[in-house]
Design a protein around this motif. Sequence first.
Motif, PDB file in Angstrom:
ATOM      1  N   VAL A   1      -9.266 -32.710  17.100  1.00 15.89           N
ATOM      2  CA  VAL A   1      -7.846 -33.040  17.020  1.00 15.89           C
ATOM      3  C   VAL A   1      -7.640 -34.405  16.371  1.00 15.89           C
ATOM      4  O   VAL A   1      -6.730 -34.604  15.556  1.00 15.89           O
ATOM      5  N   LEU A   2      -8.497 -35.375  16.697  1.00 16.25           N
ATOM      6  CA  LEU A   2      -8.316 -36.734  16.201  1.00 16.25           C
ATOM      7  C   LEU A   2      -8.758 -36.913  14.759  1.00 16.25           C
ATOM      8  O   LEU A   2      -8.127 -37.662  13.991  1.00 16.25           O
ATOM      9  N   PHE A   3      -9.839 -36.223  14.347  1.00 18.22           N
ATOM     10  CA  PHE A   3     -10.460 -36.570  13.073  1.00 18.22           C
ATOM     11  C   PHE A   3     -10.589 -35.432  12.057  1.00 18.22           C
ATOM     12  O   PHE A   3     -10.970 -35.683  10.924  1.00 18.22           O
ATOM     13  N   GLN A   4     -10.297 -34.161  12.449  1.00 22.27           N
ATOM     14  CA  GLN A   4     -10.490 -33.071  11.504  1.00 22.27           C
ATOM     15  C   GLN A   4      -9.676 -33.256  10.224  1.00 22.27           C
ATOM     16  O   GLN A   4     -10.203 -33.155   9.105  1.00 22.27           O
ATOM     17  N   GLY A   5      -8.399 -33.548  10.365  1.00 26.83           N
ATOM     18  CA  GLY A   5      -7.557 -33.713   9.184  1.00 26.83           C
ATOM     19  C   GLY A   5      -8.011 -34.864   8.315  1.00 26.83           C
ATOM     20  O   GLY A   5      -8.041 -34.754   7.077  1.00 26.83           O
ATOM     21  N   LEU A   6      -8.384 -35.975   8.935  1.00 25.68           N
ATOM     22  CA  LEU A   6      -8.810 -37.154   8.180  1.00 25.68           C
ATOM     23  C   LEU A   6     -10.102 -36.884   7.419  1.00 25.68           C
ATOM     24  O   LEU A   6     -10.220 -37.224   6.231  1.00 25.68           O
ATOM     25  N   ILE A   7     -11.082 -36.265   8.082  1.00 32.11           N
ATOM     26  CA  ILE A   7     -12.366 -36.000   7.419  1.00 32.11           C
ATOM     27  C   ILE A   7     -12.184 -35.050   6.243  1.00 32.11           C
ATOM     28  O   ILE A   7     -12.742 -35.262   5.153  1.00 32.11           O
ATOM     29  N   THR A   8     -11.405 -33.996   6.432  1.00 34.48           N
ATOM     30  CA  THR A   8     -11.186 -33.051   5.337  1.00 34.48           C
ATOM     31  C   THR A   8     -10.481 -33.722   4.169  1.00 34.48           C
ATOM     32  O   THR A   8     -10.801 -33.486   3.003  1.00 34.48           O
ATOM     33  N   LYS A   9      -9.524 -34.578   4.469  1.00 39.13           N
ATOM     34  CA  LYS A   9      -8.794 -35.289   3.421  1.00 39.13           C
ATOM     35  C   LYS A   9      -9.701 -36.251   2.674  1.00 39.13           C
ATOM     36  O   LYS A   9      -9.660 -36.334   1.435  1.00 39.13           O
ATOM     37  N   ARG A  10     -10.552 -36.970   3.403  1.00 35.74           N
ATOM     38  CA  ARG A  10     -11.421 -37.958   2.773  1.00 35.74           C
ATOM     39  C   ARG A  10     -12.518 -37.322   1.929  1.00 35.74           C
ATOM     40  O   ARG A  10     -13.047 -37.947   1.006  1.00 35.74           O
ATOM     41  N   THR A  11     -12.894 -36.103   2.252  1.00 32.89           N
ATOM     42  CA  THR A  11     -13.964 -35.430   1.508  1.00 32.89           C
ATOM     43  C   THR A  11     -13.429 -34.380   0.546  1.00 32.89           C
ATOM     44  O   THR A  11     -14.175 -33.528   0.079  1.00 32.89           O
ATOM     45  N   ALA A  12     -12.124 -34.454   0.245  1.00 35.24           N
ATOM     46  CA  ALA A  12     -11.508 -33.435  -0.610  1.00 35.24           C
ATOM     47  C   ALA A  12     -12.146 -33.379  -1.993  1.00 35.24           C
ATOM     48  O   ALA A  12     -12.165 -32.325  -2.631  1.00 35.24           O
ATOM     49  N   GLY A  13     -12.677 -34.498  -2.477  1.00 33.96           N
ATOM     50  CA  GLY A  13     -13.283 -34.517  -3.802  1.00 33.96           C
ATOM     51  C   GLY A  13     -14.714 -34.005  -3.840  1.00 33.96           C
ATOM     52  O   GLY A  13     -15.304 -33.897  -4.919  1.00 33.96           O
ATOM     53  N   VAL A  14     -15.278 -33.695  -2.681  1.00 33.95           N
ATOM     54  CA  VAL A  14     -16.665 -33.206  -2.615  1.00 33.95           C
ATOM     55  C   VAL A  14     -16.653 -31.688  -2.734  1.00 33.95           C
ATOM     56  O   VAL A  14     -15.849 -31.012  -2.092  1.00 33.95           O
ATOM     57  N   HIS A  15     -17.538 -31.147  -3.542  1.00 33.31           N
ATOM     58  CA  HIS A  15     -17.595 -29.699  -3.737  1.00 33.31           C
ATOM     59  C   HIS A  15     -17.885 -28.994  -2.415  1.00 33.31           C
ATOM     60  O   HIS A  15     -18.634 -29.490  -1.567  1.00 33.31           O
ATOM     61  N   ASP A  16     -17.265 -27.832  -2.230  1.00 27.78           N
ATOM     62  CA  ASP A  16     -17.438 -27.079  -0.985  1.00 27.78           C
ATOM     63  C   ASP A  16     -18.905 -26.830  -0.659  1.00 27.78           C
ATOM     64  O   ASP A  16     -19.303 -26.810   0.513  1.00 27.78           O
ATOM     65  N   SER A  17     -19.723 -26.604  -1.676  1.00 27.94           N
ATOM     66  CA  SER A  17     -21.132 -26.292  -1.437  1.00 27.94           C
ATOM     67  C   SER A  17     -21.832 -27.421  -0.695  1.00 27.94           C
ATOM     68  O   SER A  17     -22.640 -27.179   0.220  1.00 27.94           O
ATOM     69  N   TRP A  18     -21.512 -28.671  -1.057  1.00 22.96           N
ATOM     70  CA  TRP A  18     -22.158 -29.805  -0.394  1.00 22.96           C
ATOM     71  C   TRP A  18     -21.584 -30.033   1.000  1.00 22.96           C
ATOM     72  O   TRP A  18     -22.302 -30.426   1.920  1.00 22.96           O
ATOM     73  N   ARG A  19     -20.288 -29.791   1.168  1.00 12.87           N
ATOM     74  CA  ARG A  19     -19.716 -29.927   2.511  1.00 12.87           C
ATOM     75  C   ARG A  19     -20.303 -28.886   3.457  1.00 12.87           C
ATOM     76  O   ARG A  19     -20.554 -29.169   4.633  1.00 12.87           O
ATOM     77  N   ILE A  20     -20.521 -27.682   2.936  1.00 17.51           N
ATOM     78  CA  ILE A  20     -21.149 -26.641   3.756  1.00 17.51           C
ATOM     79  C   ILE A  20     -22.580 -27.010   4.085  1.00 17.51           C
ATOM     80  O   ILE A  20     -23.015 -26.936   5.247  1.00 17.51           O
ATOM     81  N   ALA A  21     -23.350 -27.413   3.066  1.00 18.37           N
ATOM     82  CA  ALA A  21     -24.769 -27.709   3.261  1.00 18.37           C
ATOM     83  C   ALA A  21     -24.970 -28.873   4.230  1.00 18.37           C
ATOM     84  O   ALA A  21     -25.756 -28.779   5.186  1.00 18.37           O
ATOM     85  N   VAL A  22     -24.262 -29.968   4.004  1.00 20.86           N
ATOM     86  CA  VAL A  22     -24.414 -31.142   4.871  1.00 20.86           C
ATOM     87  C   VAL A  22     -23.861 -30.843   6.266  1.00 20.86           C
ATOM     88  O   VAL A  22     -24.452 -31.227   7.286  1.00 20.86           O
ATOM     89  N   GLY A  23     -22.733 -30.128   6.314  1.00 23.31           N
ATOM     90  CA  GLY A  23     -22.135 -29.809   7.607  1.00 23.31           C
ATOM     91  C   GLY A  23     -23.056 -28.992   8.490  1.00 23.31           C
ATOM     92  O   GLY A  23     -23.224 -29.285   9.680  1.00 23.31           O
ATOM     93  N   VAL A  24     -23.682 -27.949   7.918  1.00 24.44           N
ATOM     94  CA  VAL A  24     -24.571 -27.101   8.724  1.00 24.44           C
ATOM     95  C   VAL A  24     -25.819 -27.874   9.142  1.00 24.44           C
ATOM     96  O   VAL A  24     -26.322 -27.692  10.260  1.00 24.44           O
TER      97      VAL A  24
END
Length: 459
Positions: free
Chosen positions: A311-334
Amino acid sequence: MSYHPVRQPGVTDRADQRSCDSEVRHPMTHADPDAPANGPKPAWWLRPLVAALGGREATEGLWPLLGITMFATLATSAFYGYVGVWAVVELRATPGEVGWLLMLNAVLSIVSGNVGGRISDRIGRRPVLVGSLGALALLMMACAVVGDHKMLGFALVAAANTVSTPAWTARNAVVADVVGPERRAQAFSSLRVCNNLAVVTGPALVGLVLLVANWSMVFLLLGVLGLGSAVFAQAVLPGGIGTPKTREDHGGRRFGMLRDVPFLALLFSTLLSFMVYVAYARVLPIAVVSTYDLGQSTWGFLSAINPMLVVLFQGLITKRTAGVHDSWRIAVGVLLMGVPWLLLLVNHSITMIAVVIVIFVAGEMLWAPATQAAATDRAPEHARGAYLGAYGATMTVAWAVGPMTSLALLEREGEDAMWVFLALTGLVASVVGLIAVRNGRREADGSAPAHEPATVAAN
């Protein structure tokens, strides 16, 4: 008014694309997704919620969908959060019988999610979403008069689970219908925050009702909430949303999903990722209480870390990483979801478990919106519901298979083997997800079949 179109063939300049898009907006978006929100500022008491959802730019035009999500999840999270307790306390079911019920629910969800998604591709999203939520509400109300008839109660729960799954498939497809590729991750991020708010509130609401009333009142209240979400969806969703723009026969491409290797690879990565995610929700509590002897109340406090951080940080993190390709967000996230389990090989104190949860949630907040956006972007326009139905099925399979696999390892080989298995599962999911999504977004590279945008009037 019309919905946000796919990238037009021959349009390569971003400014030209924005010019094209500005002529064909969907009534729910009301604005160019690339433009900042210039409307009046929200009331002071709404600003913390808007900030948690990702800001005005992220929520602009999505409030109807966010409202539907909040209402519906409030009812369903409360229902499914307590249905096992109700089955044991009121229906006199054994834990083993409840386990078989949950397995049956998983199987039925796989089928109904796929079928519901395909139906929404043919008749539109709103009829499926409204019908699904309305049927769920009636079935929840019916539970109020079950008494102690176990088989009838089980049948109603299985039916409720079956009819509810298409609602989430249709809702996710609506995001693809009304939001351009550049905003989808943020849109799914905002929906996740609403989900978490509802998941925290729903079970607490049931607990309060049980203090002053009984189970019948609980089910009636949840049914009213469910009917409210269906009525709200009927009122705010445009009638033609998701309806095919043309009636040409797509029969030749009916099995195109089976030939879409990148999408199948993404599904495999998502299945493994959800198995790691489910370990947090279902396996870690058991390990904390039974293996590490920390007590049930201790897990209650630890479990609050996840929704609070989302609730506190999901929106902020997604906004801050908007320029990162989905593939890297998926890979690093998992990786962040899987690898931290290895820390429990060294130390399993309360502090270390809390550290693992914090790292896990950080990975979850990177991975979840990105993988939803990647699955949505990969879906061709005429089969979005079918593709997202298959995506939803991976989650259902993981909820059924994940705990069974991990707990079997815990019982036979011990907790260390289980943590290593989850870390390796996360590693494989990370690599496969990276390779699958690096193939590129279908809509972004113009590979989606071209369709002329058609207008749909809001009712």
